[in-house]
Enzyme design. Structure first.
Site, PDB file in Angstrom:
ATOM      1  N   CYS A 111       0.848  -1.187   0.000  1.00 23.21           N
ATOM      2  CA  CYS A 111       0.000   0.000   0.000  1.00 23.21           C
ATOM      3  C   CYS A 111       0.879   1.230   0.000  1.00 23.21           C
ATOM      4  O   CYS A 111       2.092   1.156   0.077  1.00 23.21           O
ATOM      5  CB  CYS A 111      -0.958   0.005   1.198  1.00 23.21           C
ATOM      6  SG  CYS A 111      -0.157   0.261   2.786  1.00 23.21           S
ATOM      7  N   ASP A 133      -7.559 -24.292 -20.957  1.00 22.31           N
ATOM      8  CA  ASP A 133      -6.652 -25.158 -20.241  1.00 22.31           C
ATOM      9  C   ASP A 133      -7.395 -25.499 -18.945  1.00 22.31           C
ATOM     10  O   ASP A 133      -8.321 -24.792 -18.573  1.00 22.31           O
ATOM     11  CB  ASP A 133      -5.367 -24.373 -19.977  1.00 22.31           C
ATOM     12  CG  ASP A 133      -4.433 -25.126 -19.068  1.00 22.31           C
ATOM     13  OD1 ASP A 133      -4.175 -26.300 -19.357  1.00 22.31           O
ATOM     14  OD2 ASP A 133      -3.971 -24.544 -18.075  1.00 22.31           O
TER      15      ASP A 133
END
Lengths: 62, 802
Positions: free
Chosen positions: B107, B512
């Site tokens: 952050c 996939d």
């Protein structure tokens, strides 16, 4: 309407100034980090002016 | 956060073990810490008067790691002059500059903390963190402080910094970006000025403008347009020239032709004070096209930056075993035949063969497979994978360009070069268009030359201007720009311009399995009670036994349970754990491991991944793990089929697992045990049948297939290499944006078609009129701007939807 002979070249010169200013801001890297500045201003250098928070800290007040 | 037996670590938010009493005074209170590492980091932060960090932060920090002397010695390697040459920029004298990749930034407070801390070090001249890219730039005086001390200071407060060489790609990207910004800026300011004067001139056509004033406005427009043409327009001229030299007629050729002829005609008109000027169209057209290109470039860079982090996959240092002991060396100095020690948690620095020790290695980066592989002496290990459990000694057998990682990068580049180019279709159309246009212009000029030589030039010019393919060449990019922006806000990054167009036409989509349709992580799906113990007890005990393991099974076991506190006695790699709780011994592990205590034990169910928990008296329970399909997967597949797209499933996994997932999700076309080559073949076969194939995948093993499909989509959490090779990246990691993307792509395609029909229709009507000399130049100018504007506004309709 003769005033246009001054105003129109003036507009062109101002456009040149605006472009020069923009090129300078690009060169000084002001567009490299577009998110950082917004956060940085919230927490910089002004610590002495923030009164120390006594008692329970903000983190605990959830 | 009360004083319950299970406290949270104030620094990283993990639970604090009961028997641990580590405290640090932060913000006037004693705060609990979960480990020595966090304590050291928090202590360092407080001692440096930076505890405001805890006030400002919005996310918990990463777990601190205690710095061991070994790690410090490794950092000192970065002071090695030879190693520094690759990433340090000497600014004269002792002043040096380096770029660092920062890990652990979560952050904005992290940025504040690290900048504050490093900037106070004596000898550091500047330290600046880029919040968007998590890269830092540091300048220091080498006579006062060494790089290792700076890196160590960053480690002290809980982050990790790796120097990297920005010149490889990032510096280039920055240059490209700055140039694009300058071009847009100049075109933007120029457009505004010219437009303003153009309004005056259009009005002047009706209101008897004084000739001297018209002349003034024309000259002023010319002056403003010159930088727009020569600098901003360069982008098109250069690539058009490149196309021409290669004997192709790309989209940039008509664009350049349009800008070029309109500008030259206007300049000629200004010089001779005749005809009409088109400066407004020229600048506006340049400006709009540049915006679209820059947005596309930014998205491409973002994806590229992620790929650049592949560099840090390979550590910069390694531990070489020599006759006298173990010495740290820069990876660049390794030679084939060196013996290296790889400690648990470290990245394998080079390809090699294990000669001593056994451990499990996480190869997720290369295979996308979440389960670590067991490695014993004789097995090969690949550079860039992570050693999970115990120390290994390896003998280096491939370095640098011969390594597997470098090989994958090369494979990828080749697949890219061979990528089917649907996008070229638009270019070919433009090529024909230009050829036809030039022919018509020549015929018109020849005709008028014989009939009225004095009008020939102006009529030919108005033919060229009015048929200028501005609207046609804007038609596609503006619609794509609007759609791309829309998708980016929904978490879909489009890295290549043609992707949307192709996605809209896709007839088949291939998924996939692991990590794409499924979460790619093991989850506990079933607990079998084999004795009279209840489920929470079984799970708690198992979680406690696996308390210190980072193995995916352990992670799945620990999720959402309160681990019991117990004593772990022994853990055997790949087999299981022995522990003591309440005076009794327990084993948790594979069937073999349990059978050592209970040889007669035969479980009822054996399909899938099972581990068992046993006391010395009896087998107490079994845990079934499986990689669950994503919650939204079934719905997404239903929607895609409703959109008329055939869904395929190709996986490297075994038949049973693939069939199970396929039937749960309702996919009828599925294949198991597919190697990357098989997958690529499958794609090629579909393509040979004329299908347009979209491929969704996440692993590095998928990368060549992703590159081979017409349009490829990578998962945001997938391997970086896969993302780098994909046309689109699902940043949100949710599949449900897929049908939405298809909808938007189709809408964009229909808008593109409308735009093209409009642009061509306009040309078809205007061309004969212009050729016959009926169109006045000012009509041509308004028609040209108007048709471009129509196309732009039509594209903006995309934004209003939903």
């Amino acid at each position: 309407m003769e005033i246009l002979f001054i105003l129109v070249p003036l507009a062109v010169i101002l456009a040149a100034v605006a472009i020069a200013a923009f090129v300078m801001t690009v060169k000084s890297g002001q567009y490299d980090d577009l998110d950082g500045a917004a956060h940085r201003i919230l927490m910089d250098d002004d610590d002495p002016m923030i009164p120390k928070y006594k008692g329970k800290s903000l983190q605990d007040k959830k | 956060m009360s004083a319950s037996p299970h406290q949270e670590c104030f620094h990283c938010g993990l639970p604090v073990p009961d028997d641990l009493d580590l405290k640090v005074e932060i913000l006037d209170e004693q705060r609990p810490m979960c480990c020595m590492g966090c304590q050291a980091v928090a202590q360092a932060i407080v001692e440096n008067n930076l505890e405001d960090y805890y006030r400002h932060r919005t996310e918990k920090a990463q777990v601190g790691e205690a710095l061991v002397p070994d790690a410090l010695r490794d950092l000192e390697l970065y002071d090695n002059e030879n190693l520094q040459q690759s990433f340090v920029h000497v600014q004269g004298g002792e002043i040096r500059e380096a770029s660092l990749i920062l890990e652990g930034i979560v952050c904005a407070a992290c940025v504040w903390l690290s900048e504050r801390h490093v900037n106070t070090l004596p000898g550091v001249q500047s330290f600046y963190v880029n919040y968007s890219t998590h890269r830092a730039q540091v300048t220091w005086d080498n006579s006062q402080i060494h790089l290792s001390a700076i890196l160590q200071a960053i480690n002290e407060i809980g982050y990790h910094a790796h120097p990297f060489d920005p010149s490889r790609q990032e510096a280039l990207q920055k240059k490209e970006r700055n140039r694009a910004l300058r071009r847009i800026g100049i075109a933007g300011v120029g457009t505004m000025q010219v437009m303003m004067m153009a309004v005056a001139m259009y009005l002047g056509e009706y209101q008897d403008m004084d000739d001297s004033i018209r002349k003034l406005l024309r000259w002023a427009s010319l002056v403003v347009t010159i930088p727009v043409i020569t600098y901003s327009g360069q982008a098109f001229f250069q690539s058009a020239w490149r196309d021409l030299r290669q004997g192709r007629l790309g989209m940039d050729v008509p664009v350049s032709l349009a800008i070029g002829t309109a500008f030259i005609a206007s300049a000629w008109a200004t010089w001779t004070n005749t005809g009409h000027v088109y400066y407004d169209s020229v600048t506006m057209f340049t400006f709009f096209l540049l915006i679209g290109r820059t947005l596309e470039m930014t998205a491409r860079h973002k994806a590229g930056q992620v790929a650049e982090e592949l560099v840090k996959l390979m550590p910069a240092t390694a531990h070489r075993k020599t006759a006298t002991g173990i010495e740290p060396v820069p990876v660049a100095e390794l030679v084939v035949g060196d013996h290296l020690v790889v400690k648990p948690g470290e990245v394998v620095p080079a390809d090699g063969v294990v000669i001593e020790g056994s451990s499990s290695i996480n190869e997720a980066l290369l295979t996308g497979e979440s389960l670590p592989r067991k490695k014993q002496p004789g097995d090969t290990v690949i550079g860039g994978t992570i050693n999970m459990e115990s120390p290994l000694t390896i003998e280096v057998d491939k370095i640098g360009q011969d390594s597997v990682l470098a090989g994958i990068s090369r494979l990828l580049e080749r697949a890219h070069a061979e990528k089917p180019r649907v996008a070229e279709l638009a270019n070919r159309v433009a090529g024909w268009f230009v050829t036809a246009l030039l022919l018509v212009a020549v015929v018109v000029y020849a005709y008028w030359y014989f009939r009225a030589p004095e009008d020939a030039f102006w009529i030919t010019l108005s033919v060229l201007v009015i048929t200028c393919p501005c609207a046609l060449s804007l038609a596609t990019p503006v619609a794509l720009t609007a759609a791309t922006g829309m998708l980016t806000r929904h978490g879909v990054l489009t890295t290549r311009g043609h992707a949307l167009e192709t996605l809209a036409k896709a007839t088949d989509i291939i998924f996939d399995k692991t990590g794409t349709l499924t979460y790619g992580q093991l989850k506990l799906v079933e607990v079998a009670r084999l004795a009279d113990r209840d489920e929470p007890w079984l799970r708690g005990l198992a979680a406690g036994l696996e308390g210190y393991s980072e193995h995916p099974i352990a992670t799945a076991l620990k999720e959402g349970v309160e681990p019991m506190v117990l004593e772990v006695i022994e853990s055997e790699t790949g087999r299981g754990v022995l522990g003591r709780y309440d005076g009794n011994y327990y084993r948790l592990g594979s069937l073999d491991f349990i059978r050592e205590w209970h040889p007669e034990f035969a479980p009822e169910q054996t399909v899938g991944t099972w581990i068992y928990l046993a006391s010395q008296e009896a087998v107490l329970g079994g845990f079934h793990f499986s990689d669950e399909p994503r919650e939204e997967a079934a719905e997404v597949i239903r929607q895609l089929e409703a959109q008329g797209i055939t869904v395929h499933l190709l996986s490297g996994d075994n038949e049973a697992a693939v069939a199970a997932v396929a039937s749960r999700l309702g996919i009828s076309r599925h294949r198991a045990r597919q190697l990357p080559d098989d997958k690529l073949d499958y794609v090629r076969r579909l393509q040979a049948e004329g299908k347009i194939v979209a491929m969704v995948g996440d692993g590095v093993n998928d990368a060549p297939v992703l590159a081979g499909a017409q349009v490829s989509i990578a998962m945001g959490t997938g391997a970086q290499l896969a993302q780098a090779s994909a046309d689109m990246v699902l940043l949100s990691d949710h599949l449900d944006v897929l049908p939405f993307s298809v909808t938007i792509a189709r809408k964009a395609l229909s808008i593109i078609r409308q735009n093209i029909v409009w642009a061509i229709g306009y040309n078809v009507i205007a061309l004969p009129l212009a050729a016959a000399g009926y169109i006045l130049p000012w009509m041509a100018a308004i028609g040209m701007s108007g048709s471009s504007l129509f196309v732009v506004l039509n594209a903006l309709r995309l934004k209003d939807k939903r």
